[in-house]
Motif scaffolding. Structure first.
Motif, mmCIF file in Angstrom:
data_model
loop_
_atom_site.group_PDB
_atom_site.id
_atom_site.type_symbol
_atom_site.label_atom_id
_atom_site.label_comp_id
_atom_site.label_asym_id
_atom_site.label_seq_id
_atom_site.Cartn_x
_atom_site.Cartn_y
_atom_site.Cartn_z
ATOM 1 N N ARG A 69 45.180 30.312 45.778
ATOM 2 C CA ARG A 69 46.179 29.337 46.214
ATOM 3 C C ARG A 69 46.958 28.822 44.997
ATOM 4 N NH1 ARG A 69 50.049 28.257 48.832
ATOM 5 N NH2 ARG A 69 49.053 29.752 50.137
ATOM 6 N N LEU A 70 46.274 28.567 43.893
ATOM 7 C CA LEU A 70 46.953 28.108 42.679
ATOM 8 C C LEU A 70 47.937 29.157 42.173
ATOM 9 C CD1 LEU A 70 43.904 26.497 40.845
ATOM 10 C CD2 LEU A 70 45.852 25.273 41.857
ATOM 11 N N LEU A 71 47.558 30.445 42.228
ATOM 12 C CA LEU A 71 48.476 31.505 41.800
ATOM 13 C C LEU A 71 49.701 31.561 42.703
ATOM 14 C CD1 LEU A 71 45.996 34.376 40.875
ATOM 15 C CD2 LEU A 71 47.353 32.961 39.299
ATOM 16 N N LEU A 72 49.506 31.430 44.014
ATOM 17 C CA LEU A 72 50.650 31.432 44.926
ATOM 18 C C LEU A 72 51.553 30.227 44.689
ATOM 19 C CD1 LEU A 72 48.961 32.611 48.241
ATOM 20 C CD2 LEU A 72 50.558 33.914 46.794
ATOM 21 N N ASP A 73 50.959 29.109 44.317
ATOM 22 C CA ASP A 73 51.731 27.895 44.017
ATOM 23 C C ASP A 73 52.337 27.928 42.615
ATOM 24 O OD1 ASP A 73 51.066 26.902 46.511
ATOM 25 O OD2 ASP A 73 49.476 25.583 45.765
ATOM 26 N N LYS A 74 52.077 29.009 41.887
ATOM 27 C CA LYS A 74 52.549 29.189 40.508
ATOM 28 C C LYS A 74 52.014 28.099 39.577
ATOM 29 C CE LYS A 74 56.484 31.694 42.286
ATOM 30 N NZ LYS A 74 55.623 32.182 43.335
ATOM 31 N N ASP A 75 50.819 27.608 39.904
ATOM 32 C CA ASP A 75 50.139 26.600 39.093
ATOM 33 C C ASP A 75 49.196 27.325 38.126
ATOM 34 O OD1 ASP A 75 48.730 24.526 37.947
ATOM 35 O OD2 ASP A 75 48.106 23.625 39.858
ATOM 36 N N ILE A 76 49.783 27.904 37.103
ATOM 37 C CA ILE A 76 49.010 28.691 36.146
ATOM 38 C C ILE A 76 48.053 27.790 35.368
ATOM 39 C CG2 ILE A 76 49.132 30.238 34.165
ATOM 40 C CD1 ILE A 76 50.091 31.390 36.951
ATOM 41 N N THR A 77 48.494 26.603 35.021
ATOM 42 C CA THR A 77 47.617 25.661 34.315
ATOM 43 C C THR A 77 46.384 25.353 35.159
ATOM 44 O OG1 THR A 77 49.481 24.699 33.123
ATOM 45 C CG2 THR A 77 47.474 23.367 33.257
ATOM 46 N N GLY A 78 46.581 25.101 36.444
ATOM 47 C CA GLY A 78 45.460 24.840 37.337
ATOM 48 C C GLY A 78 44.529 26.031 37.440
ATOM 49 N N TRP A 79 45.105 27.256 37.477
ATOM 50 C CA TRP A 79 44.287 28.459 37.552
ATOM 51 C C TRP A 79 43.464 28.625 36.276
ATOM 52 C CZ3 TRP A 79 43.854 33.309 35.197
ATOM 53 C CH2 TRP A 79 43.114 34.257 35.910
ATOM 54 N N VAL A 80 44.089 28.411 35.131
ATOM 55 C CA VAL A 80 43.374 28.540 33.858
ATOM 56 C C VAL A 80 42.284 27.470 33.757
ATOM 57 C CG1 VAL A 80 43.618 28.423 31.338
ATOM 58 C CG2 VAL A 80 45.282 29.711 32.701
ATOM 59 N N ASP A 81 42.501 26.315 34.361
ATOM 60 C CA ASP A 81 41.476 25.263 34.347
ATOM 61 C C ASP A 81 40.212 25.663 35.094
ATOM 62 O OD1 ASP A 81 42.939 23.563 32.749
ATOM 63 O OD2 ASP A 81 43.675 22.324 34.420
ATOM 64 N N LEU A 82 40.267 26.719 35.891
ATOM 65 C CA LEU A 82 39.075 27.215 36.579
ATOM 66 C C LEU A 82 38.166 28.009 35.647
ATOM 67 C CD1 LEU A 82 40.632 28.468 39.943
ATOM 68 C CD2 LEU A 82 39.388 26.325 39.533
ATOM 69 N N TRP A 83 38.600 28.220 34.412
ATOM 70 C CA TRP A 83 37.860 29.056 33.453
ATOM 71 C C TRP A 83 36.963 28.240 32.541
ATOM 72 C CZ3 TRP A 83 37.976 34.387 32.522
ATOM 73 C CH2 TRP A 83 38.773 35.105 33.421
ATOM 74 N N ASP A 84 35.812 28.803 32.228
ATOM 75 C CA ASP A 84 34.935 28.287 31.195
ATOM 76 C C ASP A 84 35.604 28.521 29.837
ATOM 77 O OD1 ASP A 84 31.940 27.537 30.506
ATOM 78 O OD2 ASP A 84 32.517 29.176 29.154
ATOM 79 N N ASP A 85 35.368 27.653 28.884
ATOM 80 C CA ASP A 85 35.974 27.804 27.551
ATOM 81 C C ASP A 85 35.670 29.154 26.914
ATOM 82 O OD1 ASP A 85 37.173 25.318 27.659
ATOM 83 O OD2 ASP A 85 35.582 24.321 26.523
ATOM 84 N N GLU A 86 34.514 29.721 27.233
ATOM 85 C CA GLU A 86 34.096 31.003 26.645
ATOM 86 C C GLU A 86 34.249 32.174 27.622
ATOM 87 O OE1 GLU A 86 33.361 31.024 23.414
ATOM 88 O OE2 GLU A 86 33.718 28.862 23.465
ATOM 89 N N GLY A 87 34.977 31.968 28.715
ATOM 90 C CA GLY A 87 35.131 32.999 29.732
ATOM 91 C C GLY A 87 35.760 34.277 29.188
ATOM 92 N N VAL A 88 35.411 35.400 29.817
ATOM 93 C CA VAL A 88 35.912 36.717 29.411
ATOM 94 C C VAL A 88 36.653 37.335 30.592
ATOM 95 C CG1 VAL A 88 35.240 39.052 28.706
ATOM 96 C CG2 VAL A 88 34.055 37.061 27.750
ATOM 97 N N PHE A 89 37.870 37.832 30.326
ATOM 98 C CA PHE A 89 38.724 38.483 31.320
ATOM 99 C C PHE A 89 38.896 39.927 30.863
ATOM 100 C CE2 PHE A 89 42.934 37.350 33.767
ATOM 101 C CZ PHE A 89 42.565 38.153 34.822
#
Length: 144
Positions: free
Chosen positions: A20-40
């Motif tokens: 939903r955040l990606l569809l809303d173009k809320d990239i900051t909100g999407w990135v906030d779902l990540w752990d500081d040490e997350g791996v993509f």
């Protein structure tokens, strides 16, 4: 679901919230779902494209310009499968929209393996085909 998610929220619900955040173009909100040490990770990335991003800051840098390149309109198909590891899900989905630069269609099928810990993404393997984006003018996915 608010941007601040609970560590008790189920991985499938957290993932749907991220879509939903990606569809809303809320990239900051999407990135906030990540752990500081997350791996993509992008296992199918061709030469010259990033294969692995380490840390929330790197994910944020990579995703920052996403809406400038891909205008997502919908995820018409999303199937989320539980695994034997309670914090890991497998997602089959399709995203549709348009390529901003050319106005051409964007229609991508994905499989993602995503692990959450304490309500945050710690590992995300994104099995998508970057060659299916037929927009040579776009450098979004080539950022490293």
């Amino acid at each position: 679901m608010p941007t601040n998610t609970s560590k008790d929220t189920a991985p499938a619900d957290l993932y749907r919230h991220g879509l939903r955040l990606l569809l809303d173009k809320d990239i900051t909100g999407w990135v906030d779902l990540w752990d500081d040490e997350g791996v993509f990770e992008f296992p199918f990335a061709p030469a010259g494209w990033p294969k692995r991003l380490e840390g929330k800051a790197a994910v944020g840098d990579y995703m920052r310009g996403y809406p400038d390149h891909i205008d997502l309109h919908d995820f018409p198909s999303v199937e989320i499968h539980r695994t034997t590891a309670a914090e890991t899900i497998v997602v089959e989905m399709r995203g549709v929209g348009r390529l901003v630069e050319t106005g051409g269609p964007f229609d991508m099928t994905y499989i993602a393996v995503v692990t959450f810990r304490n309500g945050l993404i710690t590992h995300y393997r994104d099995y998508w085909n970057p060659l299916a984006v037929q927009d040579p003018a776009s450098d979004f996915t080539r950022k490293s």
